[in-house]
Structures are given as C-alpha cells and as structure tokens.
Design a protein around this motif. Structure first.
Motif, PDB file in Angstrom:
ATOM      1  N   PRO A   1      -1.991   6.572  10.467  1.00 26.05           N
ATOM      2  CA  PRO A   1      -1.604   5.259  11.014  1.00 26.05           C
ATOM      3  C   PRO A   1      -0.354   4.740  10.316  1.00 26.05           C
ATOM      4  CG  PRO A   1      -3.434   5.014   9.503  1.00 26.05           C
ATOM      5  CD  PRO A   1      -3.228   6.492   9.677  1.00 26.05           C
ATOM      6  N   GLU A   2       0.503   4.102  11.073  1.00 26.29           N
ATOM      7  CA  GLU A   2       1.702   3.526  10.481  1.00 26.29           C
ATOM      8  C   GLU A   2       1.351   2.376   9.550  1.00 26.29           C
ATOM      9  OE1 GLU A   2       2.945   6.128  13.522  1.00 26.29           O
ATOM     10  OE2 GLU A   2       1.466   4.514  13.627  1.00 26.29           O
ATOM     11  N   GLU A   3       0.246   1.689   9.851  1.00 31.57           N
ATOM     12  CA  GLU A   3      -0.191   0.573   9.005  1.00 31.57           C
ATOM     13  C   GLU A   3      -1.694   0.655   8.782  1.00 31.57           C
ATOM     14  OE1 GLU A   3       3.121  -2.664  10.662  1.00 31.57           O
ATOM     15  OE2 GLU A   3       0.987  -3.094  10.845  1.00 31.57           O
ATOM     16  N   VAL A   4      -2.118   0.158   7.636  1.00 29.41           N
ATOM     17  CA  VAL A   4      -3.535  -0.004   7.330  1.00 29.41           C
ATOM     18  C   VAL A   4      -3.702  -1.379   6.693  1.00 29.41           C
ATOM     19  CG1 VAL A   4      -5.538   0.852   6.049  1.00 29.41           C
ATOM     20  CG2 VAL A   4      -3.822   2.472   6.913  1.00 29.41           C
ATOM     21  N   TYR A   5      -4.671  -2.130   7.182  1.00 32.32           N
ATOM     22  CA  TYR A   5      -5.020  -3.419   6.568  1.00 32.32           C
ATOM     23  C   TYR A   5      -6.372  -3.268   5.883  1.00 32.32           C
ATOM     24  CZ  TYR A   5      -1.399  -6.558   8.396  1.00 32.32           C
ATOM     25  OH  TYR A   5      -0.208  -7.200   8.649  1.00 32.32           O
ATOM     26  N   LEU A   6      -6.445  -3.692   4.637  1.00 28.64           N
ATOM     27  CA  LEU A   6      -7.681  -3.683   3.871  1.00 28.64           C
ATOM     28  C   LEU A   6      -8.142  -5.125   3.683  1.00 28.64           C
ATOM     29  CD1 LEU A   6      -6.796  -1.081   1.077  1.00 28.64           C
ATOM     30  CD2 LEU A   6      -7.691  -0.660   3.389  1.00 28.64           C
ATOM     31  N   TYR A   7      -9.272  -5.464   4.272  1.00 32.17           N
ATOM     32  CA  TYR A   7      -9.791  -6.834   4.231  1.00 32.17           C
ATOM     33  C   TYR A   7     -11.032  -6.912   3.351  1.00 32.17           C
ATOM     34  CZ  TYR A   7      -6.914  -8.138   8.282  1.00 32.17           C
ATOM     35  OH  TYR A   7      -5.868  -8.407   9.136  1.00 32.17           O
ATOM     36  N   PRO A   8     -11.105  -7.907   2.476  1.00 35.74           N
ATOM     37  CA  PRO A   8     -12.370  -8.137   1.771  1.00 35.74           C
ATOM     38  C   PRO A   8     -13.368  -8.795   2.721  1.00 35.74           C
ATOM     39  CG  PRO A   8     -10.804  -9.853   1.179  1.00 35.74           C
ATOM     40  CD  PRO A   8     -10.073  -8.894   2.094  1.00 35.74           C
ATOM     41  N   LEU A   9     -14.614  -8.409   2.630  1.00 35.57           N
ATOM     42  CA  LEU A   9     -15.641  -9.063   3.428  1.00 35.57           C
ATOM     43  C   LEU A   9     -15.877 -10.472   2.903  1.00 35.57           C
ATOM     44  CD1 LEU A   9     -17.836  -8.795   5.653  1.00 35.57           C
ATOM     45  CD2 LEU A   9     -19.411  -8.118   3.834  1.00 35.57           C
TER      46      LEU A   9
ATOM     47  N   SER B   1       1.493  -6.761   1.213  1.00 35.98           N
ATOM     48  CA  SER B   1       0.728  -7.942   0.813  1.00 35.98           C
ATOM     49  C   SER B   1      -0.599  -7.419   0.273  1.00 35.98           C
ATOM     50  CB  SER B   1       0.498  -8.896   1.991  1.00 35.98           C
ATOM     51  OG  SER B   1      -0.392  -8.340   2.938  1.00 35.98           O
ATOM     52  N   MET B   2      -1.476  -8.359  -0.127  1.00 34.62           N
ATOM     53  CA  MET B   2      -2.788  -7.920  -0.589  1.00 34.62           C
ATOM     54  C   MET B   2      -3.476  -7.053   0.459  1.00 34.62           C
ATOM     55  SD  MET B   2      -6.012 -10.401  -1.400  1.00 34.62           S
ATOM     56  CE  MET B   2      -7.697  -9.806  -1.336  1.00 34.62           C
ATOM     57  N   ARG B   3      -3.327  -7.392   1.722  1.00 30.42           N
ATOM     58  CA  ARG B   3      -4.057  -6.721   2.791  1.00 30.42           C
ATOM     59  C   ARG B   3      -3.265  -5.626   3.493  1.00 30.42           C
ATOM     60  NH1 ARG B   3      -6.036 -11.584   2.001  1.00 30.42           N
ATOM     61  NH2 ARG B   3      -8.183 -12.095   2.596  1.00 30.42           N
ATOM     62  N   MET B   4      -1.967  -5.739   3.529  1.00 29.19           N
ATOM     63  CA  MET B   4      -1.171  -4.931   4.440  1.00 29.19           C
ATOM     64  C   MET B   4      -0.434  -3.798   3.729  1.00 29.19           C
ATOM     65  SD  MET B   4       1.993  -4.370   5.918  1.00 29.19           S
ATOM     66  CE  MET B   4       2.765  -4.361   7.503  1.00 29.19           C
ATOM     67  N   PHE B   5      -0.613  -2.571   4.268  1.00 33.63           N
ATOM     68  CA  PHE B   5       0.045  -1.383   3.749  1.00 33.63           C
ATOM     69  C   PHE B   5       0.724  -0.677   4.914  1.00 33.63           C
ATOM     70  CE2 PHE B   5      -3.320  -2.502   0.916  1.00 33.63           C
ATOM     71  CZ  PHE B   5      -2.885  -2.166  -0.358  1.00 33.63           C
TER      72      PHE B   5
ATOM     73  N   ARG C   1     -13.315  -2.062  -5.147  1.00 33.33           N
ATOM     74  CA  ARG C   1     -12.999  -1.355  -3.907  1.00 33.33           C
ATOM     75  C   ARG C   1     -11.547  -1.615  -3.496  1.00 33.33           C
ATOM     76  NH1 ARG C   1     -17.631  -0.374  -5.065  1.00 33.33           N
ATOM     77  NH2 ARG C   1     -16.341   0.910  -6.432  1.00 33.33           N
ATOM     78  N   TYR C   2     -11.076  -2.851  -3.686  1.00 38.58           N
ATOM     79  CA  TYR C   2      -9.677  -3.155  -3.368  1.00 38.58           C
ATOM     80  C   TYR C   2      -8.738  -2.263  -4.162  1.00 38.58           C
ATOM     81  CZ  TYR C   2      -5.117  -5.276  -4.031  1.00 38.58           C
ATOM     82  OH  TYR C   2      -3.755  -5.461  -4.147  1.00 38.58           O
ATOM     83  N   ARG C   3      -8.948  -2.185  -5.468  1.00 42.31           N
ATOM     84  CA  ARG C   3      -8.054  -1.388  -6.320  1.00 42.31           C
ATOM     85  C   ARG C   3      -8.104   0.089  -5.941  1.00 42.31           C
ATOM     86  NH1 ARG C   3     -10.332  -5.082 -10.960  1.00 42.31           N
ATOM     87  NH2 ARG C   3      -8.644  -6.619 -11.163  1.00 42.31           N
ATOM     88  N   GLU C   4      -9.311   0.574  -5.629  1.00 40.34           N
ATOM     89  CA  GLU C   4      -9.427   1.961  -5.201  1.00 40.34           C
ATOM     90  C   GLU C   4      -8.651   2.203  -3.903  1.00 40.34           C
ATOM     91  OE1 GLU C   4     -13.960   2.336  -7.064  1.00 40.34           O
ATOM     92  OE2 GLU C   4     -13.622   2.332  -4.878  1.00 40.34           O
ATOM     93  N   GLY C   5      -8.825   1.288  -2.950  1.00 40.99           N
ATOM     94  CA  GLY C   5      -8.129   1.433  -1.677  1.00 40.99           C
ATOM     95  C   GLY C   5      -6.625   1.331  -1.841  1.00 40.99           C
ATOM     96  N   ARG C   6      -6.186   0.347  -2.600  1.00 40.77           N
ATOM     97  CA  ARG C   6      -4.741   0.189  -2.851  1.00 40.77           C
ATOM     98  C   ARG C   6      -4.160   1.455  -3.457  1.00 40.77           C
ATOM     99  NH1 ARG C   6      -3.801  -3.407  -7.866  1.00 40.77           N
ATOM    100  NH2 ARG C   6      -4.683  -1.484  -8.720  1.00 40.77           N
ATOM    101  N   ASP C   7      -4.773   1.943  -4.523  1.00 41.39           N
ATOM    102  CA  ASP C   7      -4.231   3.106  -5.220  1.00 41.39           C
ATOM    103  C   ASP C   7      -4.248   4.347  -4.325  1.00 41.39           C
ATOM    104  OD1 ASP C   7      -3.953   1.405  -7.346  1.00 41.39           O
ATOM    105  OD2 ASP C   7      -5.637   2.233  -8.503  1.00 41.39           O
ATOM    106  N   HIS C   8      -5.288   4.471  -3.504  1.00 43.36           N
ATOM    107  CA  HIS C   8      -5.388   5.634  -2.616  1.00 43.36           C
ATOM    108  C   HIS C   8      -4.270   5.608  -1.580  1.00 43.36           C
ATOM    109  CE1 HIS C   8      -7.618   9.104  -1.287  1.00 43.36           C
ATOM    110  NE2 HIS C   8      -7.738   8.631  -0.047  1.00 43.36           N
ATOM    111  N   LEU C   9      -4.005   4.443  -1.004  1.00 40.51           N
ATOM    112  CA  LEU C   9      -2.946   4.351  -0.001  1.00 40.51           C
ATOM    113  C   LEU C   9      -1.572   4.562  -0.629  1.00 40.51           C
ATOM    114  CD1 LEU C   9      -4.230   1.407   2.218  1.00 40.51           C
ATOM    115  CD2 LEU C   9      -4.277   3.854   2.734  1.00 40.51           C
ATOM    116  N   LEU C  10      -1.345   3.987  -1.791  1.00 41.19           N
ATOM    117  CA  LEU C  10      -0.060   4.185  -2.462  1.00 41.19           C
ATOM    118  C   LEU C  10       0.163   5.668  -2.775  1.00 41.19           C
ATOM    119  CD1 LEU C  10       0.009   1.143  -4.937  1.00 41.19           C
ATOM    120  CD2 LEU C  10       1.187   1.363  -2.737  1.00 41.19           C
ATOM    121  N   ALA C  11      -0.902   6.364  -3.150  1.00 35.90           N
ATOM    122  CA  ALA C  11      -0.784   7.788  -3.468  1.00 35.90           C
ATOM    123  C   ALA C  11      -0.535   8.636  -2.228  1.00 35.90           C
ATOM    124  CB  ALA C  11      -2.049   8.263  -4.179  1.00 35.90           C
ATOM    125  N   HIS C  12      -0.787   8.081  -1.043  1.00 43.53           N
ATOM    126  CA  HIS C  12      -0.603   8.834   0.200  1.00 43.53           C
ATOM    127  C   HIS C  12       0.611   8.353   0.996  1.00 43.53           C
ATOM    128  CE1 HIS C  12      -4.616  10.352  -0.711  1.00 43.53           C
ATOM    129  NE2 HIS C  12      -4.422  11.282   0.203  1.00 43.53           N
TER     130      HIS C  12
END
Length: 451
Positions: A230-238, A287-291, A270-281
């Motif tokens: 995906p060109e973009e991924v949004y990570l939202y906290p519940l 923003s906090m949510r948008m990659f 979970r946020y930090r894991e998701g952030r780091d995983h996306l940055l590594a890929h």
C-alpha cells in the motif's frame, strides 16, 4: 533526558480538527452563508462530501453514520446534498469563482452508495459545486464489503487518486473483538479489486490495542498489509468512546477499560512496534498515524488538516471552515439520534444559513495553526506562524511549549526556526494536541452531553 513533569495519559483525544465538533453549538444568529463567505479566500478550497451510511457499525466507531438505509433514503439524501450544493454555490457567488485544491468523500462509507449513486455524487460535486475531480487529489473511504468492481470503476473513471480501506485487523478473532465482523478472504479479495481498478494510492487502516491482540498478531496484520505494498498505512489506537458498541461493553464490565493504565502501555508498545516495522520497510512517518511509502505519489495536505481555513463540506456530518466560523449540522453518536438528524437533513429545503458551529477568534486560529502543524512530523516553521500572526509561537504559548520540551517531546531545530516533535512527542500526539485547547473550548467540550 530527565524531566520533572508529571506523567500524562498518552491517549486523550484524536485531534484531526480544531475546535472539536463537541464544542459546536446552535448559532443564535444563523448567519447567511453569503455573508459567512464574503471576503474569504477561495482560490484553494478543500471539498468534502459526507455519506452517513454503513453496512455495519464497528464497535469502536463514534462517527456520524447509521446502519443500512430504508428504501429510497439514499436517493433522498443525495437530493438534499444537491440542494445544499446549489445553495452553497449561490452563496459563494460568481464574482470570485471558487477553485478547489483537493476533495474527499467520507462517512460513514461512501461506497455504501450504489455505482449509479456514486456517479450522481460525482456529478453533484462537479456540476453543482464546480469541483474538477479529475484535476485534483480525490480521496474516497471504503469498506471491504462495499469495494465492489462496479463502484471502484466509477471512482477510477471520475478521478479518484486515493482509496482508503478500513481493515483494522487481518486476524478474524481481533476483528470480532472490535465488533467488525469480516473474513480475511473477503478483505483480501477487496484489496485485489482495488489494485485491479488502478487507483494510484491505496491506504490501509489498521488498529492497535484490540482486546486479545499480541505483539505477534499485530506484526502479522502489518505483514499481510505490507504484502499488498500500500502507498499509505494508517495506524490508529483503539479508543473506547461513550455510546459505541465497545463503550457499552466497558460500561457493563465486559470490555476494555478506557482508564486502564496497563492498556495505555500496551497501546504504546504496539504503536512503537508498528512504527518501527513500517520505517524498516521503506515507509516515512508523516504523523503519529500516517505512514507513506517513500516512492508513493504525494496527495496534498496530510490528513486534510491543513492550517488554512477554506473547507466546503456537504452532507449532514460534514464541517465547513472559514477563517472566523466553523459550522456543520447537529452531531450525535447514538443510532436513534443519528437517524433523526439524517431524516431532518433529507427533508431540508433551505440550506442558505449556517445553523450549528463555533466562532473562531484569533486566539483559536493561533491554536489551530500551531497544533495542526506540530502534529505533523514535518513540524512548525516559525516564520510561517510569524507571517500569519505577527508573533512567534514561543511568545504566544511559552508555558505549553516549555512543558513539551521538558518532557523531551519537542525540539527546536535550525537555530529555532523550526519546532518539531521528537519521536516520543509524536508517539504522544494525542496528549500534545489537547494541551493547546483553549479554556473555552475545553469547557464547551466538557459540557457536551453525548447522545
């Protein structure tokens, strides 16, 4: 860095707009739209159309939307949307024609509409409002069940440049826990149809903090999403909000507790894991949510939350922004209230006045500009703020900015010319934003009675 500041809850408020809609109230003077827009800049407006229908309501959702639609309601709703578009276009006048820089269809689920109804929605935007959909970025929200080939074909032909799919989790047990019944096979089939439609940007929404989610299951959802590039991924906290499905579970003692400090820690992990995983890929954080994938095409202002004020919103859940007034229709979360507001909107014949909203003075404009800049990874250029308001943000908000710096959440870069949140500051965006709410807005939000 050692800080003396007291700990704060990291998940206080998602700030995608300011002032928040719960601070809106009935406007006693009901100003005429022609007066509201007189003198406003209109050479780079944003356009938003709100479609308040979904095939199912997720347990976490507090959006203004209803489940299903009785026979003929979507048609009557589009009739009202067209009447509103005509009224707004007349209010803008022809002396200085309005030009639009970006557009979005949101909801609800815009793709709840049939292919023919989506065609009509595009016709209303183009023929009644003058929005050249094929010439500007157009973002559309969809759900897996409604991302059908015929609907996607309409959107692609009419110029959609971005399709945002609400997936939330590729783990079926987690989807059920979030009261979002779906099968992974159906989600992936929808993703295949979206890719076949060749809409340039695919965004996938994922949620962390779902009951039963683990580090491993979160990584699984991320990896399945990444397989689609995906060109973009949004990570939202519940969030668990009042009057939602999960909110009712929490009230009954059977769902996640909104005030649970352990849950805060889980979500941050979970946020930090998701952030780091996306940055590594190969993704960049905006923003906090948008990659966004590093090689993806730009789509205009991130989150459609630019600091400028020109927004035309059509539909009963849409907001419109001028430099001095934000206005919309009434707001509710509970289904009976929402149904009543939608029915009233569909029956409305006079859209010439603003009925519900909030005046925005210069202090509120400063707060809005600051927080909507600061919550982006690019940060706040001090010169832009000074050019607009004649002062520096450090002069206007010395206490708030000093506290963020003390926490290690804010850095001054380029000899003080740029204010930027640190990695931990971005992680705590939902605490940073509310720190800049004015006392008046806080009071209005606190006095709002959920319904």
């Amino acid at each position: 860095m050692t800080t003396t500041a007291a700990p704060v809850r990291p998940y206080q408020h998602y700030v995608y707009a300011y002032p928040h809609k719960t601070a809106y109230r009935p406007l006693p003077d009901r100003p005429v739209l022609a007066d509201v827009w007189a003198g406003e800049a209109r050479d780079a407006l944003s356009f938003y159309a709100h479609i308040p229908f979904c095939e199912v309501r997720c347990g976490f959702c507090n959006l203004f939307t209803r489940v299903g639609a009785p026979e003929g309601l979507t048609g009557r709703y589009l009739d009202a949307l067209e009447r509103q578009a005509i009224a707004v276009r007349e209010a803008l006048g022809d002396r200085r024609p309005a030009r639009f820089a970006n557009a979005a269809f949101g909801g609800g689920t815009p793709t709840f509409l049939t292919a023919d109804e989506l065609t009509r929605l595009c016709d209303i935007a183009e023929r009644r409002m003058g929005v050249d959909l094929r010439a500007i970025p157009l973002s559309v929200e969809a759900s897996p069940a409604t991302a059908t080939a015929d609907r996607l074909a309409v959107l692609a032909e009419r110029g959609a440049t971005r399709l945002s799919l609400g997936v939330q989790s590729f783990v079926e047990a987690e989807a059920r826990a979030a009261v979002r019944p779906q099968r992974r096979a159906d989600v992936e089939a929808a993703l295949g149809r979206i890719r076949d439609a060749a809409i340039p940007v695919l965004n996938i929404d994922l949620i962390y903090g779902i009951d039963g989610q683990t580090s491993a299951s979160w990584r699984h959802s991320l990896d399945v999403a990444l397989a689609w590039r995906p060109e973009e991924v949004y990570l939202y906290p519940l969030y668990v909000r009042p009057l939602t499905g999960l909110g009712r579970r929490a009230d009954s003692g059977t769902g996640p507790a909104a005030a649970d400090l352990a849950w805060d820690r889980e979500r941050l992990a979970r946020y930090r894991e998701g952030r780091d995983h996306l940055l590594a890929h190969g993704y960049r954080q905006h923003s906090m949510r948008m990659f966004r994938r590093a090689d993806a095409p730009e789509q205009g202002p991130d989150d459609y939350a630019c600091q400028t004020d020109g927004m035309i919103g059509l539909g009963c859940g849409a907001r419109s922004y001028t430099s001095t007034l934000h206005y919309a229709f009434d707001y509710a979360v509970a289904m009976p209230e929402i149904r009543g507001i939608i029915d009233a909107y569909a029956a409305t014949t006079d859209f010439s006045r603003a009925r519900h909203g909030r005046r925005v003075d210069e202090d509120e404009a400063r707060r809005r500009h600051l927080l909507q800049s600061l919550l982006q990874a690019a940060g706040l250029p001090v010169a832009e703020y000074r050019e607009r308001f004649g002062t520096a943000p450090q002069d206007d908000f010395p206490g708030e900015l000093a506290e963020l710096a003390d926490r290690g959440w804010l850095a001054e870069e380029d000899a003080g010319r740029l204010l930027r949140l640190t990695d931990e500051g971005l992680a705590h965006s939902d605490a940073v934003g509310p720190a800049f709410f004015s006392p008046a807005v806080r009071a209005a939000m606190a006095a709002h009675e959920p319904r």
